[in-house]
Scaffold this motif. Structure first.
Motif, PDB file in Angstrom:
ATOM      1  N   THR A 160      -7.705  -8.863  10.837  1.00  0.00           N
ATOM      2  CA  THR A 160      -8.088  -7.449  10.705  1.00  0.00           C
ATOM      3  C   THR A 160      -6.865  -6.557  10.843  1.00  0.00           C
ATOM      4  O   THR A 160      -6.726  -5.573  10.116  1.00  0.00           O
ATOM      5  CB  THR A 160      -9.167  -7.087  11.738  1.00  0.00           C
ATOM      6  OG1 THR A 160     -10.331  -7.877  11.473  1.00  0.00           O
ATOM      7  CG2 THR A 160      -9.539  -5.615  11.670  1.00  0.00           C
ATOM      8  N   LEU A 161      -5.965  -6.896  11.756  1.00  0.00           N
ATOM      9  CA  LEU A 161      -4.710  -6.141  11.887  1.00  0.00           C
ATOM     10  C   LEU A 161      -3.909  -6.223  10.593  1.00  0.00           C
ATOM     11  O   LEU A 161      -3.374  -5.217  10.121  1.00  0.00           O
ATOM     12  CB  LEU A 161      -3.890  -6.678  13.061  1.00  0.00           C
ATOM     13  CG  LEU A 161      -2.532  -6.009  13.307  1.00  0.00           C
ATOM     14  CD1 LEU A 161      -2.706  -4.532  13.654  1.00  0.00           C
ATOM     15  CD2 LEU A 161      -1.781  -6.732  14.422  1.00  0.00           C
ATOM     16  N   GLY A 162      -3.851  -7.395   9.984  1.00  0.00           N
ATOM     17  CA  GLY A 162      -3.161  -7.550   8.700  1.00  0.00           C
ATOM     18  C   GLY A 162      -3.795  -6.710   7.612  1.00  0.00           C
ATOM     19  O   GLY A 162      -3.096  -6.072   6.815  1.00  0.00           O
ATOM     20  N   ALA A 163      -5.131  -6.684   7.568  1.00  0.00           N
ATOM     21  CA  ALA A 163      -5.833  -5.866   6.575  1.00  0.00           C
ATOM     22  C   ALA A 163      -5.576  -4.380   6.819  1.00  0.00           C
ATOM     23  O   ALA A 163      -5.327  -3.616   5.891  1.00  0.00           O
ATOM     24  CB  ALA A 163      -7.333  -6.158   6.605  1.00  0.00           C
ATOM     25  N   LEU A 164      -5.606  -3.968   8.088  1.00  0.00           N
ATOM     26  CA  LEU A 164      -5.341  -2.567   8.428  1.00  0.00           C
ATOM     27  C   LEU A 164      -3.917  -2.174   8.049  1.00  0.00           C
ATOM     28  O   LEU A 164      -3.684  -1.093   7.508  1.00  0.00           O
ATOM     29  CB  LEU A 164      -5.578  -2.343   9.923  1.00  0.00           C
ATOM     30  CG  LEU A 164      -5.297  -0.946  10.465  1.00  0.00           C
ATOM     31  CD1 LEU A 164      -6.255   0.076   9.858  1.00  0.00           C
ATOM     32  CD2 LEU A 164      -5.420  -0.937  11.972  1.00  0.00           C
ATOM     33  N   CYS A 165      -2.977  -3.070   8.287  1.00  0.00           N
ATOM     34  CA  CYS A 165      -1.574  -2.767   7.990  1.00  0.00           C
ATOM     35  C   CYS A 165      -1.303  -2.677   6.488  1.00  0.00           C
ATOM     36  O   CYS A 165      -0.277  -2.135   6.080  1.00  0.00           O
ATOM     37  CB  CYS A 165      -0.663  -3.790   8.644  1.00  0.00           C
ATOM     38  SG  CYS A 165      -0.567  -3.600  10.435  1.00  0.00           S
ATOM     39  N   THR A 194     -15.803  -0.283   6.730  1.00  0.00           N
ATOM     40  CA  THR A 194     -16.405  -0.947   5.573  1.00  0.00           C
ATOM     41  C   THR A 194     -15.320  -1.427   4.614  1.00  0.00           C
ATOM     42  O   THR A 194     -15.407  -2.537   4.078  1.00  0.00           O
ATOM     43  CB  THR A 194     -17.388   0.009   4.864  1.00  0.00           C
ATOM     44  OG1 THR A 194     -18.357   0.453   5.808  1.00  0.00           O
ATOM     45  CG2 THR A 194     -18.072  -0.677   3.702  1.00  0.00           C
ATOM     46  N   THR A 195     -14.303  -0.615   4.399  1.00  0.00           N
ATOM     47  CA  THR A 195     -13.186  -1.014   3.544  1.00  0.00           C
ATOM     48  C   THR A 195     -12.491  -2.242   4.127  1.00  0.00           C
ATOM     49  O   THR A 195     -12.198  -3.204   3.412  1.00  0.00           O
ATOM     50  CB  THR A 195     -12.179   0.142   3.384  1.00  0.00           C
ATOM     51  OG1 THR A 195     -12.844   1.256   2.791  1.00  0.00           O
ATOM     52  CG2 THR A 195     -10.998  -0.266   2.519  1.00  0.00           C
ATOM     53  N   LEU A 196     -12.225  -2.222   5.432  1.00  0.00           N
ATOM     54  CA  LEU A 196     -11.588  -3.372   6.073  1.00  0.00           C
ATOM     55  C   LEU A 196     -12.475  -4.616   5.972  1.00  0.00           C
ATOM     56  O   LEU A 196     -11.971  -5.720   5.747  1.00  0.00           O
ATOM     57  CB  LEU A 196     -11.274  -3.059   7.531  1.00  0.00           C
ATOM     58  CG  LEU A 196     -10.188  -2.009   7.773  1.00  0.00           C
ATOM     59  CD1 LEU A 196     -10.090  -1.677   9.253  1.00  0.00           C
ATOM     60  CD2 LEU A 196      -8.854  -2.469   7.233  1.00  0.00           C
ATOM     61  N   ALA A 197     -13.776  -4.436   6.129  1.00  0.00           N
ATOM     62  CA  ALA A 197     -14.706  -5.571   6.014  1.00  0.00           C
ATOM     63  C   ALA A 197     -14.684  -6.138   4.594  1.00  0.00           C
ATOM     64  O   ALA A 197     -14.722  -7.360   4.409  1.00  0.00           O
ATOM     65  CB  ALA A 197     -16.115  -5.142   6.396  1.00  0.00           C
ATOM     66  N   ASN A 198     -14.601  -5.277   3.595  1.00  0.00           N
ATOM     67  CA  ASN A 198     -14.531  -5.748   2.210  1.00  0.00           C
ATOM     68  C   ASN A 198     -13.237  -6.508   1.939  1.00  0.00           C
ATOM     69  O   ASN A 198     -13.246  -7.523   1.244  1.00  0.00           O
ATOM     70  CB  ASN A 198     -14.663  -4.579   1.240  1.00  0.00           C
ATOM     71  CG  ASN A 198     -16.058  -4.011   1.200  1.00  0.00           C
ATOM     72  OD1 ASN A 198     -17.026  -4.688   1.543  1.00  0.00           O
ATOM     73  ND2 ASN A 198     -16.180  -2.756   0.812  1.00  0.00           N
ATOM     74  N   VAL A 199     -12.145  -6.029   2.469  1.00  0.00           N
ATOM     75  CA  VAL A 199     -10.867  -6.724   2.309  1.00  0.00           C
ATOM     76  C   VAL A 199     -10.907  -8.079   2.999  1.00  0.00           C
ATOM     77  O   VAL A 199     -10.433  -9.085   2.473  1.00  0.00           O
ATOM     78  CB  VAL A 199      -9.700  -5.865   2.863  1.00  0.00           C
ATOM     79  CG1 VAL A 199      -8.408  -6.662   2.930  1.00  0.00           C
ATOM     80  CG2 VAL A 199      -9.501  -4.620   2.024  1.00  0.00           C
ATOM     81  N   ARG A 200     -11.497  -8.120   4.189  1.00  0.00           N
ATOM     82  CA  ARG A 200     -11.566  -9.344   4.992  1.00  0.00           C
ATOM     83  C   ARG A 200     -12.690 -10.281   4.577  1.00  0.00           C
ATOM     84  O   ARG A 200     -12.750 -11.417   5.021  1.00  0.00           O
ATOM     85  CB  ARG A 200     -11.815  -8.968   6.465  1.00  0.00           C
ATOM     86  CG  ARG A 200     -10.685  -8.364   7.201  1.00  0.00           C
ATOM     87  CD  ARG A 200      -9.889  -9.342   8.030  1.00  0.00           C
ATOM     88  NE  ARG A 200     -10.439 -10.664   8.215  1.00  0.00           N
ATOM     89  CZ  ARG A 200     -11.179 -11.051   9.241  1.00  0.00           C
ATOM     90  NH1 ARG A 200     -11.475 -10.217  10.211  1.00  0.00           N
ATOM     91  NH2 ARG A 200     -11.637 -12.284   9.313  1.00  0.00           N
ATOM     92  N   HIS A 201     -13.632  -9.805   3.758  1.00  0.00           N
ATOM     93  CA  HIS A 201     -14.809 -10.581   3.362  1.00  0.00           C
ATOM     94  C   HIS A 201     -15.626 -10.994   4.594  1.00  0.00           C
ATOM     95  O   HIS A 201     -15.968 -12.168   4.787  1.00  0.00           O
ATOM     96  CB  HIS A 201     -14.426 -11.817   2.544  1.00  0.00           C
ATOM     97  CG  HIS A 201     -13.674 -11.494   1.307  1.00  0.00           C
ATOM     98  ND1 HIS A 201     -14.264 -10.881   0.215  1.00  0.00           N
ATOM     99  CD2 HIS A 201     -12.371 -11.666   0.975  1.00  0.00           C
ATOM    100  CE1 HIS A 201     -13.367 -10.702  -0.728  1.00  0.00           C
ATOM    101  NE2 HIS A 201     -12.195 -11.173  -0.278  1.00  0.00           N
ATOM    102  N   CYS A 202     -15.882 -10.002   5.448  1.00  0.00           N
ATOM    103  CA  CYS A 202     -16.712 -10.231   6.629  1.00  0.00           C
ATOM    104  C   CYS A 202     -17.584  -8.990   6.842  1.00  0.00           C
ATOM    105  O   CYS A 202     -17.556  -8.062   6.047  1.00  0.00           O
ATOM    106  CB  CYS A 202     -15.854 -10.535   7.852  1.00  0.00           C
ATOM    107  SG  CYS A 202     -14.848  -9.169   8.435  1.00  0.00           S
ATOM    108  N   SER A 203     -18.342  -8.964   7.919  1.00  0.00           N
ATOM    109  CA  SER A 203     -19.247  -7.837   8.164  1.00  0.00           C
ATOM    110  C   SER A 203     -18.517  -6.685   8.859  1.00  0.00           C
ATOM    111  O   SER A 203     -17.490  -6.875   9.515  1.00  0.00           O
ATOM    112  CB  SER A 203     -20.420  -8.290   9.029  1.00  0.00           C
ATOM    113  OG  SER A 203     -19.970  -8.596  10.331  1.00  0.00           O
ATOM    114  N   GLN A 204     -19.081  -5.503   8.741  1.00  0.00           N
ATOM    115  CA  GLN A 204     -18.517  -4.317   9.386  1.00  0.00           C
ATOM    116  C   GLN A 204     -18.587  -4.453  10.896  1.00  0.00           C
ATOM    117  O   GLN A 204     -17.671  -4.040  11.603  1.00  0.00           O
ATOM    118  CB  GLN A 204     -19.267  -3.068   8.901  1.00  0.00           C
ATOM    119  CG  GLN A 204     -18.790  -1.759   9.495  1.00  0.00           C
ATOM    120  CD  GLN A 204     -19.506  -1.397  10.788  1.00  0.00           C
ATOM    121  OE1 GLN A 204     -20.652  -1.761  11.000  1.00  0.00           O
ATOM    122  NE2 GLN A 204     -18.835  -0.681  11.660  1.00  0.00           N
TER     123      GLN A 204
END
Length: 122
Positions: A25-30, A44-54
């Motif tokens: 998640t830190l990698g996706a946020l960065c 929601t954007t981070l969840a979509n990038v990570r392919h996991c739930s919000q």
């Protein structure tokens, strides 16, 4: 996804208290951070990038806050209709003792087009 890379604080790679999910998640946020370390993606954007739930992302963000990897900043702009709040703004310090940027610096912060969210997260 527009972003081709993510700059993650190196201390996160060897932190035994940081879970694998929180690291991702830190990698996706960065992927969304500006040159000052400020990021605007919602959960929601981070969840979509990570392919996991919000809710998963929410738990991992709480862990990142607790360990000092991210700080919440005051949201800017207007609240969108149906939204919980105005928006998400995070500060990701490179070093553990980096100060949060002043409001004057934050106002002039610029996010390049290649760092803004697109809707293609493949």
């Amino acid at each position: 996804m527009k972003m081709r890379y993510s700059i993650i604080p190196s201390r996160a790679t060897s932190d035994p208290e940081l879970s694998n999910g929180a690291f991702r998640t830190l990698g996706a946020l960065c992927c969304f951070t500006s040159s000052m370390g400020i990021a605007y993606p919602n959960q929601t954007t981070l969840a979509n990038v990570r392919h996991c739930s919000q809710s998963n992302v929410n738990q991992q963000l709480q862990q990142l806050r607790k360990l000092g990897y991210i700080y919440d900043l005051v949201p800017k702009g207007r609240k969108r209709r149906g939204a919980y709040q105005r928006g998400c703004r995070y500060y990701v310090p490179v070093f553990a003792d980096d100060p949060i940027p002043s409001w004057e610096l934050i106002k002039t912060d610029y996010v390049a087009e290649t760092r803004k969210a697109s809707h293609d997260y493949t």
